[in-house]
Structures are given as C-alpha cells and as structure tokens.
Write a protein that holds these residues in place. Sequence first.
Motif, PDB file in Angstrom:
ATOM      1  N   ASP A 183     112.178  -7.423  14.487  1.00 35.13           N
ATOM      2  CA  ASP A 183     113.461  -6.732  14.332  1.00 35.13           C
ATOM      3  C   ASP A 183     113.377  -5.514  13.413  1.00 35.13           C
ATOM      4  O   ASP A 183     113.992  -4.487  13.671  1.00 35.13           O
ATOM      5  N   ASN A 184     112.611  -5.619  12.334  1.00 35.25           N
ATOM      6  CA  ASN A 184     112.534  -4.514  11.371  1.00 35.25           C
ATOM      7  C   ASN A 184     111.319  -3.623  11.604  1.00 35.25           C
ATOM      8  O   ASN A 184     111.024  -2.738  10.795  1.00 35.25           O
ATOM      9  N   GLN A 185     110.627  -3.840  12.719  1.00 27.23           N
ATOM     10  CA  GLN A 185     109.382  -3.101  12.997  1.00 27.23           C
ATOM     11  C   GLN A 185     109.708  -1.931  13.921  1.00 27.23           C
ATOM     12  O   GLN A 185     109.629  -2.024  15.138  1.00 27.23           O
ATOM     13  N   ASN A 186     110.061  -0.787  13.323  1.00 32.62           N
ATOM     14  CA  ASN A 186     110.580   0.321  14.133  1.00 32.62           C
ATOM     15  C   ASN A 186     110.106   1.692  13.674  1.00 32.62           C
ATOM     16  O   ASN A 186     110.707   2.710  14.016  1.00 32.62           O
ATOM     17  N   ALA A 187     109.020   1.746  12.895  1.00 32.80           N
ATOM     18  CA  ALA A 187     108.594   3.021  12.312  1.00 32.80           C
ATOM     19  C   ALA A 187     107.307   3.533  12.946  1.00 32.80           C
ATOM     20  O   ALA A 187     106.405   2.768  13.292  1.00 32.80           O
ATOM     21  N   ILE A 188     107.244   4.855  13.078  1.00 28.06           N
ATOM     22  CA  ILE A 188     106.036   5.543  13.540  1.00 28.06           C
ATOM     23  C   ILE A 188     105.369   6.185  12.329  1.00 28.06           C
ATOM     24  O   ILE A 188     106.014   6.878  11.536  1.00 28.06           O
ATOM     25  N   LYS A 189     104.069   5.975  12.195  1.00 30.56           N
ATOM     26  CA  LYS A 189     103.275   6.630  11.152  1.00 30.56           C
ATOM     27  C   LYS A 189     102.264   7.543  11.849  1.00 30.56           C
ATOM     28  O   LYS A 189     101.342   7.066  12.522  1.00 30.56           O
ATOM     29  N   ASP A 248      85.503  14.599   7.569  1.00 30.92           N
ATOM     30  CA  ASP A 248      85.297  13.386   6.773  1.00 30.92           C
ATOM     31  C   ASP A 248      86.416  12.378   7.071  1.00 30.92           C
ATOM     32  O   ASP A 248      87.591  12.692   6.891  1.00 30.92           O
ATOM     33  N   PRO A 249      86.086  11.147   7.482  1.00 28.80           N
ATOM     34  CA  PRO A 249      87.115  10.161   7.859  1.00 28.80           C
ATOM     35  C   PRO A 249      87.739   9.401   6.690  1.00 28.80           C
ATOM     36  O   PRO A 249      88.718   8.678   6.890  1.00 28.80           O
ATOM     37  N   GLU A 250      87.210   9.539   5.475  1.00 28.72           N
ATOM     38  CA  GLU A 250      87.573   8.623   4.384  1.00 28.72           C
ATOM     39  C   GLU A 250      89.069   8.598   4.076  1.00 28.72           C
ATOM     40  O   GLU A 250      89.693   7.529   4.019  1.00 28.72           O
ATOM     41  N   THR A 251      89.678   9.775   3.868  1.00 29.62           N
ATOM     42  CA  THR A 251      91.095   9.816   3.492  1.00 29.62           C
ATOM     43  C   THR A 251      91.963   9.199   4.584  1.00 29.62           C
ATOM     44  O   THR A 251      92.874   8.402   4.305  1.00 29.62           O
ATOM     45  N   ARG A 252      91.681   9.536   5.828  1.00 31.28           N
ATOM     46  CA  ARG A 252      92.513   9.007   6.920  1.00 31.28           C
ATOM     47  C   ARG A 252      92.300   7.505   7.080  1.00 31.28           C
ATOM     48  O   ARG A 252      93.249   6.777   7.398  1.00 31.28           O
ATOM     49  N   ALA A 253      91.080   7.032   6.894  1.00 29.51           N
ATOM     50  CA  ALA A 253      90.817   5.591   6.989  1.00 29.51           C
ATOM     51  C   ALA A 253      91.666   4.831   5.975  1.00 29.51           C
ATOM     52  O   ALA A 253      92.242   3.769   6.287  1.00 29.51           O
ATOM     53  N   ASN A 254      91.774   5.364   4.758  1.00 30.55           N
ATOM     54  CA  ASN A 254      92.585   4.709   3.734  1.00 30.55           C
ATOM     55  C   ASN A 254      94.066   4.714   4.105  1.00 30.55           C
ATOM     56  O   ASN A 254      94.780   3.727   3.888  1.00 30.55           O
ATOM     57  N   PHE A 255      94.543   5.826   4.670  1.00 30.39           N
ATOM     58  CA  PHE A 255      95.941   5.900   5.114  1.00 30.39           C
ATOM     59  C   PHE A 255      96.213   4.894   6.231  1.00 30.39           C
ATOM     60  O   PHE A 255      97.289   4.288   6.287  1.00 30.39           O
ATOM     61  N   ILE A 256      95.262   4.734   7.147  1.00 29.69           N
ATOM     62  CA  ILE A 256      95.425   3.784   8.256  1.00 29.69           C
ATOM     63  C   ILE A 256      95.597   2.364   7.726  1.00 29.69           C
ATOM     64  O   ILE A 256      96.491   1.609   8.143  1.00 29.69           O
ATOM     65  N   LYS A 257      94.759   1.977   6.771  1.00 27.33           N
ATOM     66  CA  LYS A 257      94.834   0.627   6.203  1.00 27.33           C
ATOM     67  C   LYS A 257      96.172   0.391   5.517  1.00 27.33           C
ATOM     68  O   LYS A 257      96.782  -0.681   5.655  1.00 27.33           O
ATOM     69  N   GLU A 258      96.655   1.396   4.769  1.00 23.46           N
ATOM     70  CA  GLU A 258      97.940   1.255   4.077  1.00 23.46           C
ATOM     71  C   GLU A 258      99.102   1.199   5.065  1.00 23.46           C
ATOM     72  O   GLU A 258     100.031   0.405   4.894  1.00 23.46           O
ATOM     73  N   ALA A 259      99.062   2.037   6.094  1.00 19.49           N
ATOM     74  CA  ALA A 259     100.146   2.047   7.093  1.00 19.49           C
ATOM     75  C   ALA A 259     100.216   0.716   7.830  1.00 19.49           C
ATOM     76  O   ALA A 259     101.302   0.235   8.166  1.00 19.49           O
ATOM     77  N   ALA A 260      99.058   0.108   8.080  1.00 20.11           N
ATOM     78  CA  ALA A 260      99.026  -1.168   8.795  1.00 20.11           C
ATOM     79  C   ALA A 260      99.632  -2.300   7.965  1.00 20.11           C
ATOM     80  O   ALA A 260     100.142  -3.280   8.518  1.00 20.11           O
ATOM     81  N   LYS A 261      99.608  -2.177   6.643  1.00 16.21           N
ATOM     82  CA  LYS A 261     100.161  -3.215   5.773  1.00 16.21           C
ATOM     83  C   LYS A 261     101.683  -3.170   5.717  1.00 16.21           C
ATOM     84  O   LYS A 261     102.317  -4.147   5.313  1.00 16.21           O
ATOM     85  N   ASP A 262     102.263  -2.036   6.082  1.00 15.43           N
ATOM     86  CA  ASP A 262     103.720  -1.874   6.041  1.00 15.43           C
ATOM     87  C   ASP A 262     104.343  -2.643   7.213  1.00 15.43           C
ATOM     88  O   ASP A 262     104.088  -2.341   8.382  1.00 15.43           O
ATOM     89  N   GLU A 263     105.160  -3.640   6.902  1.00 16.75           N
ATOM     90  CA  GLU A 263     105.753  -4.486   7.944  1.00 16.75           C
ATOM     91  C   GLU A 263     106.670  -3.709   8.875  1.00 16.75           C
ATOM     92  O   GLU A 263     106.975  -4.165   9.982  1.00 16.75           O
ATOM     93  N   GLN A 264     107.122  -2.520   8.440  1.00 19.34           N
ATOM     94  CA  GLN A 264     108.020  -1.717   9.274  1.00 19.34           C
ATOM     95  C   GLN A 264     107.246  -0.909  10.320  1.00 19.34           C
ATOM     96  O   GLN A 264     107.825  -0.427  11.294  1.00 19.34           O
ATOM     97  N   THR A 265     105.944  -0.764  10.148  1.00 17.35           N
ATOM     98  CA  THR A 265     105.147   0.074  11.046  1.00 17.35           C
ATOM     99  C   THR A 265     105.001  -0.565  12.416  1.00 17.35           C
ATOM    100  O   THR A 265     104.508  -1.685  12.549  1.00 17.35           O
ATOM    101  N   ALA A 266     105.425   0.164  13.434  1.00 16.55           N
ATOM    102  CA  ALA A 266     105.251  -0.288  14.826  1.00 16.55           C
ATOM    103  C   ALA A 266     104.094   0.442  15.487  1.00 16.55           C
ATOM    104  O   ALA A 266     103.330  -0.147  16.257  1.00 16.55           O
ATOM    105  N   VAL A 267     103.982   1.756  15.219  1.00 15.42           N
ATOM    106  CA  VAL A 267     102.982   2.598  15.878  1.00 15.42           C
ATOM    107  C   VAL A 267     102.274   3.454  14.834  1.00 15.42           C
ATOM    108  O   VAL A 267     102.922   4.051  13.967  1.00 15.42           O
ATOM    109  N   ILE A 268     100.952   3.501  14.924  1.00 15.62           N
ATOM    110  CA  ILE A 268     100.173   4.473  14.158  1.00 15.62           C
ATOM    111  C   ILE A 268      99.647   5.500  15.154  1.00 15.62           C
ATOM    112  O   ILE A 268      98.964   5.169  16.112  1.00 15.62           O
ATOM    113  N   LEU A 269     100.021   6.740  14.917  1.00 17.49           N
ATOM    114  CA  LEU A 269      99.748   7.848  15.833  1.00 17.49           C
ATOM    115  C   LEU A 269      98.609   8.684  15.261  1.00 17.49           C
ATOM    116  O   LEU A 269      98.665   9.112  14.110  1.00 17.49           O
ATOM    117  N   LEU A 270      97.560   8.914  16.078  1.00 23.18           N
ATOM    118  CA  LEU A 270      96.358   9.597  15.595  1.00 23.18           C
ATOM    119  C   LEU A 270      95.931  10.715  16.531  1.00 23.18           C
ATOM    120  O   LEU A 270      96.170  10.643  17.738  1.00 23.18           O
TER     121      LEU A 270
END
Length: 428
Positions: A183-189, A248-270
């Motif tokens: 229900d609360n999973q409605n955000a795009i990152k 360099d993938p490092e910064t984006r890899a860290n952002f991906i991990k953090e976005a995945a932990k957010d319960e509101q995240t439905a889609v990660i767009l890359l």
Amino acid sequence: MRSKSRTLSHLHSLFYTPDCGTGILDGVPMAFANVVNKGRIGIVGASGTGIQEVSAIIDRLGEGVSHAIGTGGRDLKDEVGAITMMNGIKALENHAQTEVIAIVSKPPAKEVRDEVVELLHSLSKPVVAIFLGEKPEKHEGNVYHAYTLAETAHIAVDLVRGNEVRNDGYVGDYKFEGASLKDNQNAIKGLYSGGTLASEAAVMLSDALGLGSEITNEEGYVFRKDGHMIVDLGDDKYTQGKPHPMIDPETRANFIKEAAKDEQTAVILLDFVLGYGSHNDMASALLPAIQEGMEHAKSEGRDLYFVASVCGTKSDPQDYQGHINRLREAGIIVKDNNDEAIRTALDIIGLAMNDVTKEHVEAEKTNIDLTISEQISELVNDRPRIINVGLKSFTDAIVANNVPVVQYDWRPIAGGNARMRKILSLLK
C-alpha cells in the motif's frame, strides 16, 4: 553580460562552456560519445547525454549524424547567451551534407531560448528542437518541437526521410502487467549517470504527478517529493575529487543499496550510457548492488522493480546487445530508450503521461544573418585536429579514426578538493 555575448557571437567564435563532454565531428567521437553512423542529421546540443541519446536512437533507426556539436550545459544560460549554439546552428545551415538539424537543450534561460528559436525561423532546413522542461503544443512552420529525447530523434528521422511527422509525440512500448506493490510502496527513485537523462526523468515524473514540467536542480536532486527522487550523480556535488559515474560505479552502487532499503520504493530507474570514455561493462559492475537490493526487498516481503535503458549503438565498444542481455537475465526490465523506461516506471505505480496532440501552424520567417566565419566553415567541412586535455582514454576514438591529436595529461589539483587546493596555494 548579454551585450558581451552578442559581441562574441558577432565575432563568429565557438566557445565551449564547462561540462561540454560530448561531440561528434565528421564521424569522429570526442569525449563521451557513441559510435554513430555518418548521415544527414546535424545536432547542436547544450547537453552531453542528450546528444548521446538522440544520436544513438537515430543510429538504431538506420540513419546517421553529420556532426554533433556539444556546447556545454551552461551555453543557454543568461550569462553566456547561446554563443556556441547560435554559431553551431549557422554552421549546420551552411553545411551541404546536413539536411535536418536537431537542437537539444537542458532547461534554458527564457530570453536565450527565444533568441535561439528566432534564429531557427531563419533557416532553410527543417529543425526539431527540444528544450527540456517545455511541453510544446504546436509545431511552427519548419520548426518542430519535441517533448522527449526519443521524440526528437524520431521526428529528425521522419524529416530526413520525407515522412509525415506524428503530432501525438513518440509513444513506445511501456505497459507493464502484474505489478505487485504494498500500500505504501509508490515511489520512483531515478539514479542517473547522465544529467540530461535525469532531467528528462524529472520533467516527465513531475508532469505525471500533475506538478507541471518545469524543474530545478537543487544540490544534485533534479526532483524530490513525496518519496520520489531523481538524482543526477554526475552533478558536481557527487564528482568532487571522484570519477564521473559513467566511469566509476561506486557512488551509484551505494545509492542503489540505500534506495532498496526504503520501504516506499517501488521502482529504481537506471541509465547505462555506453560509448567512448564510459566504463567497459557498467552492467556487470552494478549488478552486485542491484542483486543485493532485490534480495533485501525480498527478505522484507516486497517486490522491487528495476527499470533501465541502455544508451548506445551496436558499434559501441561495450557490446550494446550484451549489456541488454546481462541486465534482462538479472531480472531488470530493459526498455529501448529513456522515454520508454520512465513511462514503464510510471505505469508500474499506476501513473501515466498526459501527452499533448500538437497542431501544426504557419510561422513567420525571420531574417537573421546566417553567414559564418572561415574558421567555423573549416570546422564542419574539414577533418578535425584535436588537443585533448585530461583523460588519455578519450583519445582512443580519435586515434582509431586517423585524426591527429595532441594529448596533454592534466588532473585537478588535490583531486578537485577546494579546501586542499587553498592549503597548497598557501604553502607555495
């Protein structure tokens, strides 16, 4: 400053503002650029990945690019006044092999944008223009206005082939069936390496949310509201003393991990931007972080969707189709371009674009002097001669095209750290 800009323009100078990272002259890719067939469409862009996206789609549609003149994203700011874009447009108007001109710009200063459009109405050649943040409602004479980068490329190809231009924009394959969200999973990152691709995502997401299509970049966040987030990881905020995220993938890899932990995240767009200068295999480099994010969400009973587009051509050194295959095998939804990827992400959370059907109206021709200097004529009619300051890898494409190049190795003092630079200057 406006009067100074006009003076420089009158001198027929080509002035490249900071962040000018892409160019193709006579088929020779410079800096971040894709391997694109030579052809009849000329591009002038105050936008690096905007040029890459448009030129790559043109190539995949079977057409080619005569020149792609990058100006740097600041060229359409008030302080600069579109010096390079205006002269680049005039150069392509006078270039016999160019039959159609495409203009690409991040959100411009309004007065500068209006001056550019006034110039476009003086041209004899058809033009397609995109000013990100604008939602055009009409085409004017031989000036066609696009809303997305994919639409820009499709209109340019239709024009050069003599086809009728669609008036309802470009709409590809974006429907997604069977999304399972809480229900609360409605955000795009949106976690982007390409600044213009990030801006396009921000414009379309803002528009779909009913907030209008105008955006502002605030400290690396091109859009942030109610859990939604579009980040330009190539912004100066994230690259201070670090390589660009296309390298360099490092910064984006860290952002991906953090976005995945957010319960509101439905889609990660890359985005995955291929071509010279970019990472050899960014798909493989980011897959561990993507898989970790998927597994974390699954452990909490959530389905997490990754949607991606690959900006590239079949001739790029990174293996365009191989990139797509690796991503799909990992469970990522891969679309043909950024436009389709954004629409797919919106569809997953139950949103859609409100596309405008454009009318085609007559337009009054303007009478602006279109002559160019001998130097600019030489630039577009002769093989380039290049001095590369910075990464030596940017010379690979130049050498491969048998173009003379002088390499000057340079790195920012103290890795770009402003405080350390100040300390070092005091020690001298």
